[in-house]
Design a protein around this motif. Sequence first.
Motif, PDB file in Angstrom:
ATOM      1  N   THR A   2       0.863  -1.184   0.000  1.00  0.00           N
ATOM      2  CA  THR A   2       0.000   0.000   0.000  1.00  0.00           C
ATOM      3  C   THR A   2       0.897   1.232   0.000  1.00  0.00           C
ATOM      4  O   THR A   2       1.695   1.432   0.912  1.00  0.00           O
ATOM      5  CB  THR A   2      -0.925   0.025   1.235  1.00  0.00           C
ATOM      6  N   VAL A   3       0.774   2.009  -1.064  1.00  0.00           N
ATOM      7  CA  VAL A   3       1.612   3.208  -1.215  1.00  0.00           C
ATOM      8  C   VAL A   3       1.192   4.243  -0.178  1.00  0.00           C
ATOM      9  O   VAL A   3       0.004   4.487   0.025  1.00  0.00           O
ATOM     10  CB  VAL A   3       1.442   3.742  -2.662  1.00  0.00           C
ATOM     11  N   ARG A   4       2.184   4.834   0.451  1.00  0.00           N
ATOM     12  CA  ARG A   4       1.908   5.823   1.505  1.00  0.00           C
ATOM     13  C   ARG A   4       1.982   7.233   0.908  1.00  0.00           C
ATOM     14  O   ARG A   4       3.030   7.651   0.419  1.00  0.00           O
ATOM     15  CB  ARG A   4       2.920   5.666   2.647  1.00  0.00           C
ATOM     16  N   ILE A   5       0.848   7.920   0.982  1.00  0.00           N
ATOM     17  CA  ILE A   5       0.723   9.253   0.372  1.00  0.00           C
ATOM     18  C   ILE A   5       0.804  10.347   1.433  1.00  0.00           C
ATOM     19  O   ILE A   5       0.216  10.224   2.514  1.00  0.00           O
ATOM     20  CB  ILE A   5      -0.631   9.374  -0.371  1.00  0.00           C
ATOM     21  N   LEU A  19      -9.762  13.833  -2.589  1.00  0.00           N
ATOM     22  CA  LEU A  19      -8.833  12.689  -2.475  1.00  0.00           C
ATOM     23  C   LEU A  19      -9.237  11.771  -1.322  1.00  0.00           C
ATOM     24  O   LEU A  19      -9.257  10.546  -1.469  1.00  0.00           O
ATOM     25  CB  LEU A  19      -7.401  13.205  -2.253  1.00  0.00           C
ATOM     26  N   ILE A  20      -9.550  12.374  -0.176  1.00  0.00           N
ATOM     27  CA  ILE A  20      -9.941  11.572   0.995  1.00  0.00           C
ATOM     28  C   ILE A  20     -11.198  10.760   0.659  1.00  0.00           C
ATOM     29  O   ILE A  20     -11.260   9.554   0.911  1.00  0.00           O
ATOM     30  CB  ILE A  20     -10.193  12.476   2.233  1.00  0.00           C
ATOM     31  N   ALA A  33      -2.800   4.846   0.649  1.00  0.00           N
ATOM     32  CA  ALA A  33      -3.503   5.444   1.783  1.00  0.00           C
ATOM     33  C   ALA A  33      -2.894   6.808   2.064  1.00  0.00           C
ATOM     34  O   ALA A  33      -1.672   6.983   1.985  1.00  0.00           O
ATOM     35  CB  ALA A  33      -3.362   4.538   3.000  1.00  0.00           C
ATOM     36  N   ILE A  34      -3.759   7.770   2.384  1.00  0.00           N
ATOM     37  CA  ILE A  34      -3.255   9.099   2.752  1.00  0.00           C
ATOM     38  C   ILE A  34      -2.837   9.025   4.214  1.00  0.00           C
ATOM     39  O   ILE A  34      -3.662   8.883   5.109  1.00  0.00           O
ATOM     40  CB  ILE A  34      -4.330  10.184   2.538  1.00  0.00           C
TER      41      ILE A  34
END
Length: 199
Positions: A2-5, A19-20, A33-34
Amino acid sequence: MTVRIAVLASGRGSNLKALIDHFSKLGEHAPAAIELVASNRPGAPALDRARAAGIAAESFNAGDDGSALIEILERHAIDLVVLAGYMKHIPAPVISRWNNRMINVHPGLLPEFGGAGMYGARVHTAVIERKAPATGVTVHLVDEEFDHGPIVAQWKIPVLPGESAESLAERVLEVEHIVYPRAVEMVATLIGRKIFANL
Ligand code: GRF
């Protein structure tokens, strides 16, 4: 993976909200995930939006060589930096550390109507003044020049006869809220699979 944004925002944060909402709708299918919202302005409404959504929110000193920003991005192990109304220049060390992993949205059809000083209402006013037939939304990777990196998504919007800069701003923002979250999802998916763009 899961890429961390991290989302960087200086103002109201309407793109942050889009975005959320988008990543929350994707649920378990979200490629990312933000994890952090960061701002150069401690009072930015975007930080309140983040806190309300249970996302870590921090402000930092944007006046230095980039080390304060690098520190928080590293502390949160950020893979992808998403600019959403971030109004400060990003120092070169940050751009090179997140090379090909930093993305921005611009409320115009780049390469036209972009560059230093061309932001917000100024873009829409310039479009109307120059009688451009169309404007648009551009999503691009960030390099060292303002509004300059490779374009990853673009949507053209016709300028209507007699239209004001205000009404154009509203229509462009509506498109941003549709295009940007999906472009971020696409870029995050590619980064998650280690398929990087090459600037
Ligand atoms: C948007 O128009 C975006 O294109 C530009 O700054 C504005 C930010 O608006 N980079 P918001 O803070 O997301 O509402």
